[in-house]
Design a protein around this motif. Sequence first.
Motif, short mmCIF file in Angstrom:
data_model
loop_
_atom_site.label_atom_id
_atom_site.label_comp_id
_atom_site.label_asym_id
_atom_site.label_seq_id
_atom_site.Cartn_x
_atom_site.Cartn_y
_atom_site.Cartn_z
N THR A 29 55.16 67.55 -12.25
CA THR A 29 54.50 66.36 -13.06
C THR A 29 52.97 65.87 -13.13
O THR A 29 52.45 65.49 -13.65
CB THR A 29 55.35 65.15 -12.80
OG1 THR A 29 55.07 64.81 -11.42
CG2 THR A 29 56.62 65.23 -13.00
N PRO A 58 64.95 76.26 -16.47
CA PRO A 58 65.36 74.96 -16.35
C PRO A 58 66.85 74.80 -15.94
O PRO A 58 67.78 75.68 -16.42
CB PRO A 58 65.00 74.15 -17.44
CG PRO A 58 65.04 75.09 -18.43
CD PRO A 58 64.66 76.52 -17.88
N SER A 60 69.16 73.04 -17.41
CA SER A 60 69.86 73.03 -18.74
C SER A 60 69.06 72.94 -19.76
O SER A 60 67.69 72.87 -19.65
CB SER A 60 70.76 71.80 -18.67
OG SER A 60 69.71 70.46 -19.19
N TRP A 62 68.44 71.05 -22.02
CA TRP A 62 68.09 69.57 -22.27
C TRP A 62 66.75 69.35 -21.40
O TRP A 62 65.79 68.77 -21.74
CB TRP A 62 69.05 68.54 -22.13
CG TRP A 62 70.10 68.76 -23.03
CD1 TRP A 62 71.28 69.23 -22.80
CD2 TRP A 62 70.08 68.99 -24.43
NE1 TRP A 62 72.11 69.56 -23.62
CE2 TRP A 62 71.36 69.19 -24.80
CE3 TRP A 62 69.17 68.67 -25.60
CZ2 TRP A 62 71.76 69.23 -26.19
CZ3 TRP A 62 69.44 68.63 -26.87
CH2 TRP A 62 70.74 68.87 -27.25
N HIS A 63 66.61 70.18 -20.47
CA HIS A 63 65.36 69.90 -19.43
C HIS A 63 64.29 70.84 -19.85
O HIS A 63 64.00 71.78 -19.00
CB HIS A 63 65.69 70.35 -17.97
CG HIS A 63 66.53 69.36 -17.52
ND1 HIS A 63 66.66 68.82 -16.13
CD2 HIS A 63 67.49 68.23 -17.98
CE1 HIS A 63 67.62 68.00 -15.89
NE2 HIS A 63 68.12 67.60 -16.95
N THR A 84 58.84 73.65 -27.36
CA THR A 84 59.46 73.90 -25.77
C THR A 84 59.45 75.50 -25.88
O THR A 84 59.55 76.13 -26.87
CB THR A 84 60.55 73.18 -25.64
OG1 THR A 84 61.43 73.67 -26.49
CG2 THR A 84 60.42 71.83 -25.74
N ASN A 157 53.62 68.93 -20.49
CA ASN A 157 54.66 68.02 -20.34
C ASN A 157 55.04 66.81 -21.41
O ASN A 157 54.20 67.23 -22.41
CB ASN A 157 54.45 67.12 -19.06
CG ASN A 157 55.73 66.49 -18.52
OD1 ASN A 157 56.60 66.07 -19.04
ND2 ASN A 157 55.98 66.94 -16.97
N HIS A 162 57.33 63.39 -17.80
CA HIS A 162 58.59 63.39 -17.14
C HIS A 162 58.97 64.38 -16.39
O HIS A 162 58.71 65.58 -16.55
CB HIS A 162 59.70 63.46 -18.25
CG HIS A 162 61.10 62.54 -18.11
ND1 HIS A 162 61.96 63.44 -17.36
CD2 HIS A 162 61.64 61.40 -18.33
CE1 HIS A 162 63.13 62.70 -17.29
NE2 HIS A 162 63.01 61.56 -17.88
N PRO A 163 59.93 64.20 -15.26
CA PRO A 163 60.15 65.25 -14.30
C PRO A 163 61.08 66.28 -14.85
O PRO A 163 61.14 67.39 -14.36
CB PRO A 163 60.86 64.55 -13.06
CG PRO A 163 61.31 63.25 -13.65
CD PRO A 163 60.16 63.00 -14.74
N TYR A 164 61.54 66.03 -16.19
CA TYR A 164 62.48 67.20 -16.58
C TYR A 164 61.76 68.40 -17.42
O TYR A 164 62.11 69.31 -17.53
CB TYR A 164 63.33 66.37 -17.77
CG TYR A 164 64.70 65.75 -17.10
CD1 TYR A 164 64.87 65.59 -15.65
CD2 TYR A 164 65.41 65.14 -18.09
CE1 TYR A 164 65.86 64.85 -15.48
CE2 TYR A 164 66.63 64.41 -17.55
CZ TYR A 164 66.88 64.24 -16.37
OH TYR A 164 68.03 63.72 -15.84
N TYR A 165 60.44 67.89 -17.72
CA TYR A 165 59.95 68.74 -18.76
C TYR A 165 58.47 69.59 -18.37
O TYR A 165 57.61 69.88 -19.06
CB TYR A 165 59.63 67.85 -19.91
CG TYR A 165 60.54 67.09 -20.66
CD1 TYR A 165 61.68 67.65 -20.76
CD2 TYR A 165 60.94 65.54 -20.46
CE1 TYR A 165 62.83 66.94 -21.66
CE2 TYR A 165 61.70 65.08 -21.08
CZ TYR A 165 62.65 65.88 -21.50
OH TYR A 165 64.03 64.94 -21.84
#
Length: 364
Positions: A29, A58, A60, A62-63, A84, A157, A162-165
């Motif tokens: 991040t 990732p 999933s 969604w990440h 993405t 990001n 965000h830590p997902y992206y």
Amino acid sequence: MIITILALVSIQGPILAAADKALQFGATTNDYMKYYPNMTPFANAFSACTWVMKGRVPPSVWHAPIILDYHTNPVHNIHELLMTDNGGFNRLFNGMQFDGNLGSSFSAPVGTWFHYCVTWSSSSNMQRIYYNGAQVGIAAMPAGSTLTPGGVATMGNRRDIHPYYPFGGKISKFNIFSREMSAADVKAMSDAGVCSSIEKERFGDSRALTWEYILDQPKTGNVVAQDVDTCADEEMKEEIERLQKELDEAEQALKDYKAACEEAKNSLRDELNTTKTAAAEREAELEKEINSLKEQLEEAVKQQCPGEGIWTVPNKVIGKKINKKQLKRWKKAGEKELVRYLSSWKGARLTKKLAKYIECFETV
């Protein structure tokens, strides 16, 4: 010869321009970019195109590793344009039609370059998604949509970090063009490859937000500009091919020159042989003419003195007067020719001129 060419190239080394640079993003991040581009040229049409190399898988769809998040709304998940690397999100005007639907299309493995484009115009009112030059998604946008300027662009990001992206991969030649590219244009860019300059050379007139501009923007954390390795290899290969082509052309020119010299030599040899033959023939003709002239000269001389060589008046009688007594003496001495040729000149003095006359005309 190829070794020599390689040595020349390795000494100089390939010189990579900004177009052959990539941005490598870390996978945390802390690794991203934020800047405020001028998006006014794209209010009614744009094509956002880039080369992408995934850096992580990732957990999933969604990440999704985010390449670009451009938005003007302070709410973190309201996006003007969201791109993405795994097809998880491809939002325009916060439309969610493609959310989670294009993952199978973005199938490039980690560490492999692929081409990615999002296009739209108010005239078509269609958002199109392209992967490696092929259209993989299309959706109608709300009537009257425009891309709002004045927002912030976050690369690597989401806007709120965000830590997902985290992106964690590489991008190169990210350009936004001020028109909706045709499918053929997008395919041409993709086919040209990550090391080409087609974006600038062919589509430069509409390249309003440039890769060179993005490279100069502030970077946070582990975001590093680096050479595209494949471009260095390709440029070296192109340089080798160029030098090899020049060598081949030079060798062909030398071969042609040698052939021309050999042809000229053969031509000169043929010409020399022809000249020699002509000279020999002319020499024979001249020899024949000379012999003919000699014969004519001899004939002419004969005509002047037909009896020349038949009998010659002895020097001992030149100057003497020819008389009866002298004739008897010659007859008695057996001088038959003197008697024969001079008896008709009895009473004359035998001068040289008379002797010559007698030799020429009295002896035939």
